[in-house]
Design a protein around this motif. Structure first.
Motif, short mmCIF file in Angstrom:
data_model
loop_
_atom_site.label_atom_id
_atom_site.label_comp_id
_atom_site.label_asym_id
_atom_site.label_seq_id
_atom_site.Cartn_x
_atom_site.Cartn_y
_atom_site.Cartn_z
N GLN A 1 0.92 -1.28 0.10
CA GLN A 1 0.11 0.16 0.37
C GLN A 1 1.07 1.33 0.48
N SER A 2 0.86 1.98 -1.30
CA SER A 2 1.39 4.12 -1.07
C SER A 2 0.36 4.29 -0.33
N GLY B 1 -3.66 6.56 -2.91
CA GLY B 1 -2.78 5.89 -2.61
C GLY B 1 -3.22 4.41 -3.11
N LYS C 1 -0.32 8.99 0.34
CA LYS C 1 -0.48 10.42 0.80
C LYS C 1 -0.97 11.19 1.00
#
Length: 147
Positions: A89-90, A135, A92
Motif C-alpha cells: 500500500q502506498s 494511494g 499520501k
C-alpha cells in the motif's frame, strides 16, 4: 455513523476494472482514543486539545493510519473482500482528518493480473468531496479455484 456497501467477497473471476466499493464513517473522539491505545501512538496532536491548538493543524487530528485503516476495511470486507491478502500500500496524506469529520473511503480496481491473482487498486479518502488521502494497493484476490 457507519454507512457502507454490502460485505462479502468478490472473487478475482468476477472483478472488473473500474469496479468501486466504499464506506462512510464519522471519526469520533473514541475512535482516536482507541487507535492511540491499540497502536501506542499517543502523540498529543491526537489527544491533547491545548497542545494541538499550537501546532500547524490548530487543533486535534486523527492518526493518519486510522484514516488509512478505513481503506483496509473496504479491501478486507468488500473489494475484493473476505480472503484478500494485502501485499502493499502506498499512501499520501493530503489534509488532516478531525474528530467529527465524515470520511468516505473508496477503493477502485485499476488492474487485474488473473495469472498471479494480483489486483492493483486506487485507494482514496475524501471529506466533503475533497481528498485527504490517496494511494494504491496491491492485493492477492480470492479465487473460486482455491476454495
Amino acid at each position: 455513523m457507519l454507512d457502507n456497501m454490502p460485505r462479502g467477497t468478490i472473487c478475482i473471476e468476477d472483478l472488473e476494472i473500474g469496479m468501486v466499493r466504499s464506506l462512510r464513517k464519522q471519526v469520533t473522539d473514541r475512535d482516536i482514543e482507541l487507535f492511540a491505545e491499540v497502536s501506542t501512538d499517543r502523540n498529543p496532536v491526537h489527544l491533547d486539545d491545548d497542545y494541538a491548538r499550537d501546532t500547524i493543524f490548530q487543533g486535534r487530528i486523527a492518526h493518519g493510519m486510522l484514516t488509512a485503516g478505513l481503506i483496509s476495511a473496504v479491501i478486507g470486507e468488500q473489494l475484493p473482500g473476505h480472503g484478500t491478502v494485502y501485499m502493499g500500500q502506498s499512501l499520501k496524506f493530503l489534509a488532516p482528518v478531525r474528530p467529527g469529520d465524515v470520511v468516505l473511503a473508496e477503493v477502485e480496481v485499476l488492474e487485474i493480473d488473473h495469472a498471479k491473482r494480483r489486483v492493483r487498486l486506487d485507494t482514496r479518502c475524501l471529506i466533503d468531496g475533497k481528498p485527504v488521502l490517496k494511494g494504491e494497493a496491491t492485493v492477492l484476490a480470492p479465487s473460486r479455484k482455491f476454495d
